[in-house]
Every structure is written in C-alpha cells, then in structure tokens.
Design an enzyme around this catalytic site. Sequence first.
Site, PDB file in Angstrom:
ATOM      1  N   GLU A  39       0.146  21.817 -22.837  1.00 24.34           N
ATOM      2  CA  GLU A  39      -0.817  22.818 -23.673  1.00 24.34           C
ATOM      3  C   GLU A  39      -2.142  22.683 -22.842  1.00 24.34           C
ATOM      4  O   GLU A  39      -2.620  22.012 -23.217  1.00 24.34           O
ATOM      5  CB  GLU A  39      -0.724  22.585 -25.088  1.00 24.34           C
ATOM      6  CG  GLU A  39      -1.856  23.441 -25.612  1.00 24.34           C
ATOM      7  CD  GLU A  39      -2.147  23.070 -27.283  1.00 24.34           C
ATOM      8  OE1 GLU A  39      -2.996  23.432 -27.765  1.00 24.34           O
ATOM      9  OE2 GLU A  39      -1.111  22.494 -27.831  1.00 24.34           O
ATOM     10  N   ARG A  43     -10.634  26.050 -23.437  1.00 24.50           N
ATOM     11  CA  ARG A  43     -11.861  25.415 -23.570  1.00 24.50           C
ATOM     12  C   ARG A  43     -12.608  25.147 -22.298  1.00 24.50           C
ATOM     13  O   ARG A  43     -13.784  24.828 -22.667  1.00 24.50           O
ATOM     14  CB  ARG A  43     -11.664  24.218 -24.448  1.00 24.50           C
ATOM     15  CG  ARG A  43     -10.744  24.045 -25.707  1.00 24.50           C
ATOM     16  CD  ARG A  43     -10.724  22.734 -26.229  1.00 24.50           C
ATOM     17  NE  ARG A  43      -9.822  22.875 -27.547  1.00 24.50           N
ATOM     18  CZ  ARG A  43      -9.166  21.990 -28.118  1.00 24.50           C
ATOM     19  NH1 ARG A  43      -9.841  20.713 -27.786  1.00 24.50           N
ATOM     20  NH2 ARG A  43      -8.558  22.179 -29.086  1.00 24.50           N
ATOM     21  N   LYS A 126       2.710  24.602 -36.128  1.00 23.25           N
ATOM     22  CA  LYS A 126       1.768  23.448 -35.584  1.00 23.25           C
ATOM     23  C   LYS A 126       1.220  23.120 -36.790  1.00 23.25           C
ATOM     24  O   LYS A 126       0.599  23.965 -37.894  1.00 23.25           O
ATOM     25  CB  LYS A 126       0.708  23.855 -34.724  1.00 23.25           C
ATOM     26  CG  LYS A 126      -0.470  23.053 -34.322  1.00 23.25           C
ATOM     27  CD  LYS A 126      -1.451  23.669 -33.277  1.00 23.25           C
ATOM     28  CE  LYS A 126      -2.639  22.873 -33.146  1.00 23.25           C
ATOM     29  NZ  LYS A 126      -3.474  23.679 -31.909  1.00 23.25           N
TER      30      LYS A 126
END
Length: 205
Positions: A39, A43, A126
């Site tokens: 993943e 950011r 999640k």
Amino acid sequence: MIAKVCTAAPVIPVLTIDRVEDAQPLARALVAGGLPALEITLRTAAAMEAIAAVSEVEGAMAGVGTLLTAAQIRDAKSAGATFGVSPGATHSLIEAAREYDLPLLPGAATATEAMRLLEQGFVFQKFFPAEAAGGAPALGSMVGPLPQITFCPTGGVTPENAKTYLALPNTRCVGGSWIAPKALIDAGDWDQITQIARRAADLLA
C-alpha cells in the site's frame, strides 16, 4: 482482488515513499521478504510515480492508500494501482472505485459503518484507526454480530500487538508502517527491510 490482497501475507506494508528512485528496490525487498501486497500512501508528491514504478516489479501488487477523492482513484488506476485502500468510505469514493474498476478496501471504525459497507458488498474492510477505535477487543466484539466481514486493522498496529489482531477470527491481515522505516529507506538498506518483512510474513507461523 481484495481477497487475494488480504490473504497474500499477514501484513500489508503501509509505505510512504518520498523518492521515486526508492520505489522499485523497496518493492523488491518486500516481495523477497514474503510481502507482495504493498500500500503506497498518497502522502508525498512522489506517490503516483512510485505506484507506477512498483507496478512493474515482478511479484508485487501495487496498491494505493489514503484514497480520499474520485480523482485520486482515477489517477492511481492510470498509474497502475491494482487495489485501493481508504481511511473511511463515502458514496463518491465507492462510486469512483466501481467506475474505474479499482478493487477497494474501505475503512470502517464502528459497527454501523461496517454494516453500511456490507450492504454495498464489501466483505473485506479496513478497521481504522485500529488502536484508537478500541484495538483488538473492539474488533473481536464484531465477530458475533458481523461474522461475514473480514477486517484488516490498520493504525497503531505494531510487531508487538499484530499477533493479537491476527488471532481474531475476523482478521486475516494487518496494515503496518513499521515494515519499512524511513531511516532504512533513506539509507537504502534493502537487506534489513527484507529481514523485517520476513519476520512479518512469519507472524501466522
């Protein structure tokens, strides 16, 4: 695809990549350690290019994390992402994931959120932010009423508490940022990252 991602290994590394040139050696190190589902969080300015680079690494499943908008889903899919992860879920995000055919692991922190996602067909979710939302005891309490859902707890998961999460019947993998520390990435210490990945891959052994 999400089932494949969540069952590939006990840990999905949550990666923050500042330099595109680090993406491929990092991915190769993680795959060598037994962690193929990666993943890459949105950011940093290099994230989309990093996804494209990782998508070319043999054995790696390039995923995109911190998905917040439909445009991000579109761009990540174009970059080569094979799955997406979001901290929560909105109608527009889910619709975009379907429109662009990007398998999505949406985030839920409560039973109500998990039920709403289940209504839309999301049996893999999640659990985020895992520790702040009550940790393993909170997640374990969802087993009885929501046995259909398999979770990937992320947020505050560490090598010390990962096994507690993984012992839950509704947890198949965890998301962990400890796998690839920034200092090791900056130093290009790929061998050490492979060693960390191997220990993580053995958490269910």
